[in-house]
Design a protein around this motif. Sequence first.
Motif, PDB file in Angstrom:
ATOM      1  N   ALA A 253      -0.768 -17.337   5.351  1.00 37.90           N
ATOM      2  CA  ALA A 253      -1.134 -15.973   4.945  1.00 37.90           C
ATOM      3  C   ALA A 253      -2.654 -15.838   4.859  1.00 37.90           C
ATOM      4  O   ALA A 253      -3.229 -14.811   5.249  1.00 37.90           O
ATOM      5  CB  ALA A 253      -0.487 -15.631   3.607  1.00 37.90           C
ATOM      6  N   THR A 254      -3.316 -16.896   4.387  1.00 32.60           N
ATOM      7  CA  THR A 254      -4.781 -16.878   4.305  1.00 32.60           C
ATOM      8  C   THR A 254      -5.390 -16.731   5.694  1.00 32.60           C
ATOM      9  O   THR A 254      -6.313 -15.941   5.914  1.00 32.60           O
ATOM     10  CB  THR A 254      -5.310 -18.181   3.655  1.00 32.60           C
ATOM     11  N   LYS A 255      -4.819 -17.485   6.628  1.00 31.73           N
ATOM     12  CA  LYS A 255      -5.323 -17.440   8.005  1.00 31.73           C
ATOM     13  C   LYS A 255      -5.185 -16.016   8.573  1.00 31.73           C
ATOM     14  O   LYS A 255      -6.109 -15.482   9.191  1.00 31.73           O
ATOM     15  CB  LYS A 255      -4.523 -18.437   8.865  1.00 31.73           C
ATOM     16  N   LEU A 256      -4.047 -15.403   8.313  1.00 32.87           N
ATOM     17  CA  LEU A 256      -3.824 -14.037   8.803  1.00 32.87           C
ATOM     18  C   LEU A 256      -4.775 -13.044   8.151  1.00 32.87           C
ATOM     19  O   LEU A 256      -5.308 -12.147   8.803  1.00 32.87           O
ATOM     20  CB  LEU A 256      -2.384 -13.596   8.528  1.00 32.87           C
ATOM     21  N   ALA A 257      -4.968 -13.208   6.844  1.00 34.27           N
ATOM     22  CA  ALA A 257      -5.863 -12.294   6.130  1.00 34.27           C
ATOM     23  C   ALA A 257      -7.287 -12.426   6.666  1.00 34.27           C
ATOM     24  O   ALA A 257      -7.986 -11.423   6.863  1.00 34.27           O
ATOM     25  CB  ALA A 257      -5.823 -12.577   4.632  1.00 34.27           C
ATOM     26  N   GLU A 258      -7.692 -13.670   6.940  1.00 29.92           N
ATOM     27  CA  GLU A 258      -9.053 -13.871   7.469  1.00 29.92           C
ATOM     28  C   GLU A 258      -9.197 -13.229   8.838  1.00 29.92           C
ATOM     29  O   GLU A 258     -10.265 -12.755   9.203  1.00 29.92           O
ATOM     30  CB  GLU A 258      -9.375 -15.368   7.532  1.00 29.92           C
ATOM     31  N   LYS A 259      -8.090 -13.203   9.569  1.00 28.70           N
ATOM     32  CA  LYS A 259      -8.127 -12.632  10.913  1.00 28.70           C
ATOM     33  C   LYS A 259      -8.140 -11.090  10.866  1.00 28.70           C
ATOM     34  O   LYS A 259      -8.871 -10.450  11.600  1.00 28.70           O
ATOM     35  CB  LYS A 259      -6.891 -13.139  11.676  1.00 28.70           C
ATOM     36  N   PHE A 260      -7.294 -10.491   9.996  1.00 27.69           N
ATOM     37  CA  PHE A 260      -7.080  -9.039  10.062  1.00 27.69           C
ATOM     38  C   PHE A 260      -7.799  -8.228   8.990  1.00 27.69           C
ATOM     39  O   PHE A 260      -7.856  -7.010   9.077  1.00 27.69           O
ATOM     40  CB  PHE A 260      -5.579  -8.722  10.013  1.00 27.69           C
ATOM     41  N   TRP A 261      -8.312  -8.875   7.956  1.00 26.39           N
ATOM     42  CA  TRP A 261      -9.015  -8.133   6.909  1.00 26.39           C
ATOM     43  C   TRP A 261     -10.498  -8.247   7.100  1.00 26.39           C
ATOM     44  O   TRP A 261     -10.964  -9.289   7.542  1.00 26.39           O
ATOM     45  CB  TRP A 261      -8.650  -8.695   5.537  1.00 26.39           C
ATOM     46  N   PRO A 262     -11.285  -7.223   6.714  1.00 27.63           N
ATOM     47  CA  PRO A 262     -10.783  -5.931   6.260  1.00 27.63           C
ATOM     48  C   PRO A 262     -10.147  -5.152   7.402  1.00 27.63           C
ATOM     49  O   PRO A 262     -10.623  -5.240   8.536  1.00 27.63           O
ATOM     50  CB  PRO A 262     -12.026  -5.218   5.737  1.00 27.63           C
ATOM     51  N   GLY A 263      -9.084  -4.403   7.102  1.00 23.67           N
ATOM     52  CA  GLY A 263      -8.442  -3.629   8.146  1.00 23.67           C
ATOM     53  C   GLY A 263      -7.134  -2.991   7.721  1.00 23.67           C
ATOM     54  O   GLY A 263      -6.684  -3.179   6.584  1.00 23.67           O
ATOM     55  N   PRO A 264      -6.498  -2.261   8.659  1.00 25.18           N
ATOM     56  CA  PRO A 264      -5.338  -1.433   8.321  1.00 25.18           C
ATOM     57  C   PRO A 264      -4.025  -2.206   8.271  1.00 25.18           C
ATOM     58  O   PRO A 264      -3.060  -1.847   8.958  1.00 25.18           O
ATOM     59  CB  PRO A 264      -5.331  -0.373   9.421  1.00 25.18           C
ATOM     60  N   ILE A 265      -3.971  -3.283   7.487  1.00 27.76           N
ATOM     61  CA  ILE A 265      -2.732  -4.045   7.350  1.00 27.76           C
ATOM     62  C   ILE A 265      -2.585  -4.536   5.905  1.00 27.76           C
ATOM     63  O   ILE A 265      -3.543  -5.034   5.308  1.00 27.76           O
ATOM     64  CB  ILE A 265      -2.677  -5.224   8.355  1.00 27.76           C
ATOM     65  N   SER A 266      -1.390  -4.343   5.357  1.00 27.42           N
ATOM     66  CA  SER A 266      -1.101  -4.741   3.976  1.00 27.42           C
ATOM     67  C   SER A 266      -0.150  -5.927   3.981  1.00 27.42           C
ATOM     68  O   SER A 266       0.768  -5.980   4.798  1.00 27.42           O
ATOM     69  CB  SER A 266      -0.457  -3.586   3.212  1.00 27.42           C
ATOM     70  N   PHE A 267      -0.390  -6.866   3.074  1.00 25.75           N
ATOM     71  CA  PHE A 267       0.434  -8.068   2.961  1.00 25.75           C
ATOM     72  C   PHE A 267       1.295  -7.969   1.707  1.00 25.75           C
ATOM     73  O   PHE A 267       0.789  -7.675   0.631  1.00 25.75           O
ATOM     74  CB  PHE A 267      -0.450  -9.314   2.814  1.00 25.75           C
ATOM     75  N   VAL A 268       2.596  -8.234   1.852  1.00 26.65           N
ATOM     76  CA  VAL A 268       3.484  -8.327   0.689  1.00 26.65           C
ATOM     77  C   VAL A 268       3.641  -9.806   0.348  1.00 26.65           C
ATOM     78  O   VAL A 268       4.160 -10.581   1.151  1.00 26.65           O
ATOM     79  CB  VAL A 268       4.852  -7.682   0.980  1.00 26.65           C
ATOM     80  N   LEU A 269       3.135 -10.184  -0.824  1.00 25.19           N
ATOM     81  CA  LEU A 269       3.089 -11.597  -1.221  1.00 25.19           C
ATOM     82  C   LEU A 269       3.539 -11.747  -2.677  1.00 25.19           C
ATOM     83  O   LEU A 269       3.509 -10.772  -3.440  1.00 25.19           O
ATOM     84  CB  LEU A 269       1.649 -12.127  -1.055  1.00 25.19           C
ATOM     85  N   PRO A 270       3.947 -12.969  -3.070  1.00 26.02           N
ATOM     86  CA  PRO A 270       4.420 -13.172  -4.447  1.00 26.02           C
ATOM     87  C   PRO A 270       3.311 -12.941  -5.476  1.00 26.02           C
ATOM     88  O   PRO A 270       2.193 -13.444  -5.304  1.00 26.02           O
ATOM     89  CB  PRO A 270       4.862 -14.636  -4.461  1.00 26.02           C
TER      90      PRO A 270
END
Length: 318
Positions: A83-100
């Motif tokens: 999830a960290t890898k994805l966030a680093e790739k897509f944030w900041p930007g138009p995508i929200s992550f649902v996480l615990p």
Amino acid sequence: MSINDKILKPSPDALEKAANSIRSGKLVSFATETVYGLGADATNGEAVAGIFEAKGRPSFNPLIVHVPDLNAAQKLVYFSPFATKLAEKFWPGPISFVLPRKDDCPVSELASAGLPTLAIRVPSNEAARAFLQAAARPVAAPSANLSGKISPTTAQHVADGLGDKVAYILDGGDCAVGLESTVISVQDDRVTLLRPGGISKEELEAVVGTVEVAKADSEISSPGMLLSHYAPGCPVRLNATDKKEGEAFLAFGDGFDRISDLNLSETGDLKEAAAKLFAAFHKLDAQHSSQIAVAPIPQEGIGAAINDRLKRAAAPRN
Ligand code: AMP
Ligand code: MG
């Protein structure tokens, strides 16, 4: 204050005013690259309830919480390495992550609609990030439109629909993306698309390989899949005016002092009750009562959304 005085260009002074309003529990609309958001302090349950009240939403669905950077997000929810890898790739930007949610997550349970997860996003709009930085707390924000109306992409749209409900509207011009954020859940290294939006499935797949698409909402809530609705573990009885053997009694107002185990609002304040609803269910659930009896809640204003949720909680389970 006239509506024109509420629309502010995001100067440092304006950002400070808007941030102060958020911190004092008021609603502030702000431009993001997706659509204009209707923001409230996510750690303040009554402020979050104010979002549902202002939009006239007939039900409580979980909201997206906005933060200025990944570091701020990591204080609220658990990021797996993937999830960290994805966030680093897509944030900041138009995508929200649902996480615990983290155990000590300070975000109101109403923002998660009682779920153990939280949807979180770092917007790319510079003014939005500056505002979130100034607010210095997570900001819950759905689109800034009345329920059932289309999402606003200009400050004027917000002023027309919700002008009297917000302290300020931070005018960042037209929204660059103009449609809602993509919502994904990330479990281990599996990504599930919960809502299509600003980042396409193909863009995601270029990074993660296969992306599963969540089926219709009713199926998401089936066992083993993502729970889209929270309900207590024991049966729930509505419009109760007495307490039966083995029941826990959830009161509203001042008429039930002798039988009340917990009160949603002693003064009969519906906004306070909305803010406390999910936390109350979790607390009574933990007491292992045979059933939760809930006092009548007036079907007015945000009371309609409370009753919608109570009815779902009381519905027969499969
Ligand atoms: P909105 O805030 O109106 O843009 O909508 C938020 C979207 O994110 C809705 O489609 C929600 O159902 C979804 N969402 C938010 N939080 C969660 C969560 N914890 N689990 C699943 N879906 C969520
Ligand atoms: Mg919306």
